[in-house]
Design a protein around this motif. Structure first.
Motif, PDB file in Angstrom:
ATOM      1  N   LYS A   1       0.814  -1.222   0.000  1.00  0.00           N
ATOM      2  CA  LYS A   1       0.000   0.000   0.000  1.00  0.00           C
ATOM      3  C   LYS A   1       0.848   1.272   0.000  1.00  0.00           C
ATOM      4  CE  LYS A   1      -0.588   0.008   5.026  1.00  0.00           C
ATOM      5  NZ  LYS A   1       0.363  -1.116   5.247  1.00  0.00           N
TER       6      LYS A   1
ATOM      7  N   LEU B   1       2.281   1.819  -3.516  1.00  0.00           N
ATOM      8  CA  LEU B   1       1.169   2.220  -4.374  1.00  0.00           C
ATOM      9  C   LEU B   1       0.744   3.652  -4.098  1.00  0.00           C
ATOM     10  CD1 LEU B   1      -1.251  -0.848  -4.516  1.00  0.00           C
ATOM     11  CD2 LEU B   1      -0.117   0.274  -6.439  1.00  0.00           C
TER      12      LEU B   1
ATOM     13  N   VAL C   1      -5.638  -2.859   0.348  1.00  0.00           N
ATOM     14  CA  VAL C   1      -4.575  -3.617  -0.309  1.00  0.00           C
ATOM     15  C   VAL C   1      -4.154  -4.783   0.581  1.00  0.00           C
ATOM     16  CG1 VAL C   1      -2.334  -3.460  -1.433  1.00  0.00           C
ATOM     17  CG2 VAL C   1      -3.785  -1.421  -1.286  1.00  0.00           C
TER      18      VAL C   1
ATOM     19  N   ALA D   1      -2.404  -9.139   0.647  1.00  0.00           N
ATOM     20  CA  ALA D   1      -1.667 -10.236   0.016  1.00  0.00           C
ATOM     21  C   ALA D   1      -1.514 -11.306   1.091  1.00  0.00           C
ATOM     22  CB  ALA D   1      -0.297  -9.777  -0.488  1.00  0.00           C
TER      23      ALA D   1
ATOM     24  N   LEU E   1      -7.931  -4.936  -3.281  1.00  0.00           N
ATOM     25  CA  LEU E   1      -6.855  -5.110  -4.260  1.00  0.00           C
ATOM     26  C   LEU E   1      -5.863  -6.119  -3.687  1.00  0.00           C
ATOM     27  CD1 LEU E   1      -5.215  -4.558  -6.743  1.00  0.00           C
ATOM     28  CD2 LEU E   1      -4.467  -2.380  -5.770  1.00  0.00           C
ATOM     29  N   ASP E   2      -5.931  -7.351  -4.173  1.00  0.00           N
ATOM     30  CA  ASP E   2      -5.045  -8.418  -3.710  1.00  0.00           C
ATOM     31  C   ASP E   2      -3.801  -8.419  -4.594  1.00  0.00           C
ATOM     32  OD1 ASP E   2      -3.748 -10.811  -3.083  1.00  0.00           O
ATOM     33  OD2 ASP E   2      -5.625 -11.839  -2.638  1.00  0.00           O
ATOM     34  N   THR E   3      -2.658  -8.133  -3.989  1.00  0.00           N
ATOM     35  CA  THR E   3      -1.412  -8.007  -4.750  1.00  0.00           C
ATOM     36  C   THR E   3      -0.557  -9.270  -4.675  1.00  0.00           C
ATOM     37  OG1 THR E   3      -0.168  -7.061  -2.889  1.00  0.00           O
ATOM     38  CG2 THR E   3      -1.395  -5.526  -4.284  1.00  0.00           C
TER      39      THR E   3
ATOM     40  N   LEU F   1       0.611  -9.955  -8.081  1.00  0.00           N
ATOM     41  CA  LEU F   1       0.857  -8.774  -8.912  1.00  0.00           C
ATOM     42  C   LEU F   1       2.197  -8.125  -8.570  1.00  0.00           C
ATOM     43  CD1 LEU F   1      -2.645  -7.010  -8.681  1.00  0.00           C
ATOM     44  CD2 LEU F   1      -1.841  -8.614 -10.429  1.00  0.00           C
TER      45      LEU F   1
ATOM     46  N   ALA G   1      -0.130  -3.828 -10.043  1.00  0.00           N
ATOM     47  CA  ALA G   1      -0.957  -3.339  -8.940  1.00  0.00           C
ATOM     48  C   ALA G   1      -1.305  -1.867  -9.143  1.00  0.00           C
ATOM     49  CB  ALA G   1      -0.223  -3.529  -7.613  1.00  0.00           C
TER      50      ALA G   1
ATOM     51  N   THR H   1      -3.963  -1.527 -11.802  1.00  0.00           N
ATOM     52  CA  THR H   1      -5.253  -1.941 -11.250  1.00  0.00           C
ATOM     53  C   THR H   1      -5.825  -0.840 -10.358  1.00  0.00           C
ATOM     54  OG1 THR H   1      -4.554  -4.261 -11.273  1.00  0.00           O
ATOM     55  CG2 THR H   1      -6.440  -3.699  -9.888  1.00  0.00           C
TER      56      THR H   1
END
Length: 205
Positions: free
Chosen positions: A13, A16, A129, A131, A184-186, A189, A194, A197
């Motif tokens: 996060k 990003l 975000v 994972a 948002l599953d990274t 990615l 990411a 997206t």
């Protein structure tokens, strides 16, 4: 425009948020640094991060302009920050500071654990975000190795799981996705995928 990114440790996060802020020319606040700064201040006083009075005093006097990011990174600071972040008095002391940053003309990008739920519940866009713990631990492990820290992967994974449990179960602003946040599953990615997206989410909003 206020863009809120929340999520657990090492989900991506922060990276990003920086890229999104640069894309839209908005100021960015990594709110996790605030808690790391409080933890650093408590440790510098020779106190324990779980000391409520010491942590609240440091939080009340925190100067965002004086944050030294290099001193606030590392495994030790991450664990200490997670402990002070569970103290309601610390969160209360930092609340107005974060709200004021978000209220800047034109908007802002903030990332943390409770931006979309507590700090900016009316944010224009909310992204949660995440994972898997294993992927997040691998990212943090590589980051710490790059900083020259000697630590075992198993210890990093244990720390990630411990912080997840503490952040999600604390009574004050627990880590949780806002009801209207976009997930948002990274896990699978890279940062560019990411980012694209995330831009798609923002564009649709």
């Amino acid at each position: 425009m206020i863009i809120a990114l929340d999520g657990p440790a090492a989900s991506g996060k922060g990276t990003l948020a920086k890229k999104i802020a640069g894309q839209f020319g908005l100021p960015h606040l990594d709110t996790g640094l605030l808690y790391r700064a409080v933890a650093r201040g408590v440790l510098d006083r020779g106190a324990d991060p779980g000391d409520t009075a010491a942590a609240a005093a440091v939080a009340a006097a925190l100067d965002v302009a004086a944050l030294d990011e290099d001193r606030l990174r590392g495994a030790e600071m991450g664990e200490a920050a997670s402990r002070v972040a569970a103290i309601p008095a610390v969160r209360a002391a930092l609340f107005d500071l974060q709200r004021a940053f978000a209220a800047r003309p034109g908007g802002a990008v903030l990332d943390g654990r409770d931006i979309g739920t507590v700090i900016c519940p009316d944010a224009t866009v909310k992204i949660f975000v995440t994972a898997t713990p294993e992927v997040r631990a691998e990212r943090r492990y590589r980051e710490l190795q790059g900083r020259g820290e000697s630590i075992a992967f198993a210890d990093v994974l244990a720390d990630i799981r411990r912080r997840d449990a503490r952040d999600s179960s604390r009574t004050a602003a627990p880590l949780a996705a806002a009801a209207d946040a976009h997930l948002l599953d990274t896990t699978t990615l890279d940062i560019d995928a990411a980012f694209q997206t995330a831009l798609g989410i923002i564009g649709r909003r």
